[in-house]
Each structure stands twice: as C-alpha cells, then as structure tokens.
Motif scaffolding. Sequence first.
Motif, PDB file in Angstrom:
ATOM      1  N   ASP A   1       0.857  -1.193   0.000  1.00  0.00           N
ATOM      2  CA  ASP A   1       0.000   0.000   0.000  1.00  0.00           C
ATOM      3  C   ASP A   1       0.888   1.235   0.000  1.00  0.00           C
ATOM      4  OD1 ASP A   1      -2.010   1.794   0.206  1.00  0.00           O
ATOM      5  OD2 ASP A   1      -2.694   1.202   2.216  1.00  0.00           O
ATOM      6  N   ARG A   2       1.092   1.802  -1.170  1.00  0.00           N
ATOM      7  CA  ARG A   2       2.014   2.935  -1.326  1.00  0.00           C
ATOM      8  C   ARG A   2       1.258   4.262  -1.171  1.00  0.00           C
ATOM      9  NH1 ARG A   2       7.236   1.403  -1.367  1.00  0.00           N
ATOM     10  NH2 ARG A   2       7.841   2.874  -3.026  1.00  0.00           N
ATOM     11  N   ALA A   3       1.946   5.264  -0.638  1.00  0.00           N
ATOM     12  CA  ALA A   3       1.349   6.591  -0.464  1.00  0.00           C
ATOM     13  C   ALA A   3       2.426   7.650  -0.663  1.00  0.00           C
ATOM     14  CB  ALA A   3       0.720   6.723   0.922  1.00  0.00           C
ATOM     15  N   LYS A   4       1.969   8.833  -1.066  1.00  0.00           N
ATOM     16  CA  LYS A   4       2.893   9.953  -1.267  1.00  0.00           C
ATOM     17  C   LYS A   4       2.721  10.934  -0.117  1.00  0.00           C
ATOM     18  CE  LYS A   4       4.290  13.433  -4.672  1.00  0.00           C
ATOM     19  NZ  LYS A   4       4.016  14.009  -6.013  1.00  0.00           N
ATOM     20  N   VAL A   5       3.842  11.417   0.415  1.00  0.00           N
ATOM     21  CA  VAL A   5       3.816  12.373   1.517  1.00  0.00           C
ATOM     22  C   VAL A   5       3.547  13.764   0.949  1.00  0.00           C
ATOM     23  CG1 VAL A   5       5.118  13.357   3.433  1.00  0.00           C
ATOM     24  CG2 VAL A   5       5.438  10.954   2.803  1.00  0.00           C
ATOM     25  N   ILE A   6       2.487  14.423   1.420  1.00  0.00           N
ATOM     26  CA  ILE A   6       2.107  15.743   0.895  1.00  0.00           C
ATOM     27  C   ILE A   6       2.472  16.870   1.869  1.00  0.00           C
ATOM     28  CG2 ILE A   6       0.256  14.843  -0.549  1.00  0.00           C
ATOM     29  CD1 ILE A   6      -1.727  15.667   1.606  1.00  0.00           C
ATOM     30  N   ALA A   7       2.954  16.503   3.067  1.00  0.00           N
ATOM     31  CA  ALA A   7       3.388  17.520   4.026  1.00  0.00           C
ATOM     32  C   ALA A   7       4.448  16.905   4.929  1.00  0.00           C
ATOM     33  CB  ALA A   7       2.209  18.025   4.849  1.00  0.00           C
ATOM     34  N   THR A   8       5.530  17.627   5.126  1.00  0.00           N
ATOM     35  CA  THR A   8       6.617  17.136   5.971  1.00  0.00           C
ATOM     36  C   THR A   8       6.168  17.104   7.436  1.00  0.00           C
ATOM     37  OG1 THR A   8       8.275  18.011   4.459  1.00  0.00           O
ATOM     38  CG2 THR A   8       8.982  17.547   6.713  1.00  0.00           C
ATOM     39  N   SER A   9       6.501  16.009   8.138  1.00  0.00           N
ATOM     40  CA  SER A   9       6.158  15.889   9.555  1.00  0.00           C
ATOM     41  C   SER A   9       7.262  15.155  10.280  1.00  0.00           C
ATOM     42  CB  SER A   9       4.819  15.157   9.724  1.00  0.00           C
ATOM     43  OG  SER A   9       4.926  13.825   9.260  1.00  0.00           O
ATOM     44  N   LYS A  10       7.291  15.299  11.609  1.00  0.00           N
ATOM     45  CA  LYS A  10       8.268  14.576  12.419  1.00  0.00           C
ATOM     46  C   LYS A  10       7.912  13.103  12.480  1.00  0.00           C
ATOM     47  CE  LYS A  10       9.786  18.323  15.452  1.00  0.00           C
ATOM     48  NZ  LYS A  10       9.949  18.760  16.867  1.00  0.00           N
TER      49      LYS A  10
ATOM     50  N   TYR B   1       3.015   9.676  22.420  1.00  0.00           N
ATOM     51  CA  TYR B   1       4.225   8.958  22.023  1.00  0.00           C
ATOM     52  C   TYR B   1       5.349   9.940  21.706  1.00  0.00           C
ATOM     53  CZ  TYR B   1       1.333   4.783  21.759  1.00  0.00           C
ATOM     54  OH  TYR B   1       0.509   3.730  22.071  1.00  0.00           O
ATOM     55  N   ASP B   2       6.565   9.467  21.901  1.00  0.00           N
ATOM     56  CA  ASP B   2       7.764  10.265  21.683  1.00  0.00           C
ATOM     57  C   ASP B   2       8.029  10.421  20.178  1.00  0.00           C
ATOM     58  OD1 ASP B   2       9.962  11.733  22.337  1.00  0.00           O
ATOM     59  OD2 ASP B   2      11.096  10.072  23.241  1.00  0.00           O
ATOM     60  N   THR B   3       8.859  11.379  19.830  1.00  0.00           N
ATOM     61  CA  THR B   3       9.265  11.590  18.437  1.00  0.00           C
ATOM     62  C   THR B   3      10.744  11.225  18.277  1.00  0.00           C
ATOM     63  OG1 THR B   3       9.811  13.898  18.903  1.00  0.00           O
ATOM     64  CG2 THR B   3       7.593  13.430  18.088  1.00  0.00           C
ATOM     65  N   TYR B   4      11.099  10.828  17.077  1.00  0.00           N
ATOM     66  CA  TYR B   4      12.504  10.516  16.766  1.00  0.00           C
ATOM     67  C   TYR B   4      13.321  11.816  16.716  1.00  0.00           C
ATOM     68  CZ  TYR B   4      11.359   5.694  15.434  1.00  0.00           C
ATOM     69  OH  TYR B   4      10.969   4.372  15.438  1.00  0.00           O
ATOM     70  N   ALA B   5      14.523  11.711  17.200  1.00  0.00           N
ATOM     71  CA  ALA B   5      15.402  12.891  17.149  1.00  0.00           C
ATOM     72  C   ALA B   5      15.925  13.079  15.719  1.00  0.00           C
ATOM     73  CB  ALA B   5      16.566  12.710  18.123  1.00  0.00           C
ATOM     74  N   ALA B   6      15.726  14.277  15.189  1.00  0.00           N
ATOM     75  CA  ALA B   6      16.259  14.674  13.868  1.00  0.00           C
ATOM     76  C   ALA B   6      15.833  13.756  12.736  1.00  0.00           C
ATOM     77  CB  ALA B   6      17.787  14.768  13.923  1.00  0.00           C
ATOM     78  N   LEU B   7      14.663  13.115  12.866  1.00  0.00           N
ATOM     79  CA  LEU B   7      14.168  12.265  11.771  1.00  0.00           C
ATOM     80  C   LEU B   7      12.806  12.789  11.340  1.00  0.00           C
ATOM     81  CD1 LEU B   7      14.594   9.747   9.992  1.00  0.00           C
ATOM     82  CD2 LEU B   7      13.384   8.422  11.762  1.00  0.00           C
ATOM     83  N   THR B   8      12.688  13.071  10.053  1.00  0.00           N
ATOM     84  CA  THR B   8      11.427  13.566   9.501  1.00  0.00           C
ATOM     85  C   THR B   8      11.005  12.720   8.318  1.00  0.00           C
ATOM     86  OG1 THR B   8      12.591  15.109   8.047  1.00  0.00           O
ATOM     87  CG2 THR B   8      11.870  15.949  10.220  1.00  0.00           C
ATOM     88  N   VAL B   9       9.732  12.803   8.011  1.00  0.00           N
ATOM     89  CA  VAL B   9       9.186  12.189   6.796  1.00  0.00           C
ATOM     90  C   VAL B   9       8.855  13.356   5.882  1.00  0.00           C
ATOM     91  CG1 VAL B   9       7.429  10.675   5.846  1.00  0.00           C
ATOM     92  CG2 VAL B   9       8.253  10.296   8.183  1.00  0.00           C
ATOM     93  N   ASP B  10       9.575  13.458   4.792  1.00  0.00           N
ATOM     94  CA  ASP B  10       9.552  14.683   3.995  1.00  0.00           C
ATOM     95  C   ASP B  10       8.499  14.666   2.890  1.00  0.00           C
ATOM     96  OD1 ASP B  10      11.714  15.638   5.497  1.00  0.00           O
ATOM     97  OD2 ASP B  10      13.139  14.590   4.184  1.00  0.00           O
TER      98      ASP B  10
END
Length: 274
Positions: A211-220, A229-238
């Motif tokens: 199930d493929r998808a395209k990221v339309i907005a950058t988020s953490k 839940y915690d967020t990853y340090a310095a990792l984003t989904v662009d």
Amino acid sequence: MKDVYKEAMDAIKAPDALVEKTLKLMLKEHKKLEGTPKEHAAFADLNRIKSAPKKTRWITHAALPAAACLCICLTVIVPRLSNREPDAHHYSPSLETPVPSPTPTPPITPAPTPAPTSESTPAPNIVEALATDNLATRSGPATEYRETGTYQIKGEYVRLISLAYDKNGVCWVQCEVLYGNKLRRAYTGLSRFDTSAFDPGSLPEEGPTDDRAKVIATSKAMYGPGDGYDTYAALTVDKGQTVTVIAVENEYAQVEWTTSLQSYRAWVPADTLE
C-alpha cells in the motif's frame, strides 16, 4: 269578590310567578262576570257575608281566604307543578346510567438488556509478557532497520502488540515501553520474553503490504499513533517522499521507507499522506 281574591293573595304571599299569574287570571274572569245578574251564586254569598254579624263576618273573612288558597293549590298550582320539567341542576344518581370506569392499562416493562458476553463483545487483545532480558530494539522487524536503543527493563512486564518474521524466519514482536514520560513502540526478538506464560499465536501477525502513499506535508517521525508517544530525534518524513503504509490507528499511519543506508519505520499523521 275582588276583595276576597286580594285577601287570598295577601294570605299566601306566594313568590312563585305561576301563583300570581293564576290569581290574575281569576280576577280577570271575575271582571267578566261583573255584568251578570246579582243572583249569581258568588254575589249571593258575598251579600250574605256582608249582612252577617261582625263576629261571624270576621270568621268568614278568615276562613274564606284559606279555603280559596286551598282550592287554588289543589286545582291549579299542584297540577301545574306536577307537570313542570325537572330542574336541570337536580338529578337522581340512581336514574343515571353508570359510566364504566376505564380499566387501568398495566405498565409496559421493557425487556431487560442482556448482559454483554465474551462472544458478543470480545475484550481487546492485550498481551503482557515478562522480559527475560534487556530489550535491544529496532524500528522494524529485522536487523536492516534503524536501531532505536536498548531498554534496561529485564524482569518487567511489557505490552506486546504484533509479531512479524524476517527473511531468515526470526520472529520479532512490536512492543510498547515507557521512556521518560512518553511511550515508544519498537521491535525486538521474541526470544527476549518468557513465552511459557502466553501464546505468541494470539498476537496479530503483520503481513507483507504494497500500500504505497505519497507524503504531501513534511512531519516529524513518531514512535507511535498519538501525542502520547515520543518523536525521533532529527528524523522527519519529507514532502514528496513515497512510503509504504503498514498500519493505520487513531488517525495516524505507520509507514516504511528505505534509503541507501537502511530501512525505517515510523508513525505520521494520516492527513499528511495522499
């Protein structure tokens, strides 16, 4: 004769309009007879009364009105009163047709709601397992995924969410741990838990997905589906990146992507995908 009638009316003092009307009719009839001969019986009686002694005349004047009143009552008033319509405001309860009282309708008792059973409302599948070792974790179910740290929680119970097998047949489980004041979801080997107390087959198994998808907005990148839940340090989904959707929960999506270095799994808001 007129005086006699007047005395009779004064004697009875009848407030009833019917009696007054009757006496007026009798006086009217008397006027019609005034032109008749003096030998009429009524005038003869009147003359005898006038020529009688005073004492006798007093008795006659007293008796005559009483007799006249009695005659009037017996001949005129009583028959007419007996033929009058009954007063609408007076009634005899015994003559009324009894109205049957309505039969009370018994209250409708709603059927009791059956208590929920395990068959109708199954409990959430929550599995907690005892960690027999500290947990070395990765972001996905294989050594190719990014390392996410080792948690010193040997001897503690940990919540297990799902399981998956890598290409070598090694079983990995997705678990949830507390780090600081935030939760984190990560993968570790099933061998690090005491499996004698639970059935690993009760965990849902993750399957391959395309199930493929395209990221339309950058988020953490996040460790789980929500603000708790915690967020990853310095990792984003662009933005513009293409990812594979692994799961969707609480309006968040678990996505996977691979770079030239390694593979990653993280959670992002579902509305950032297209």
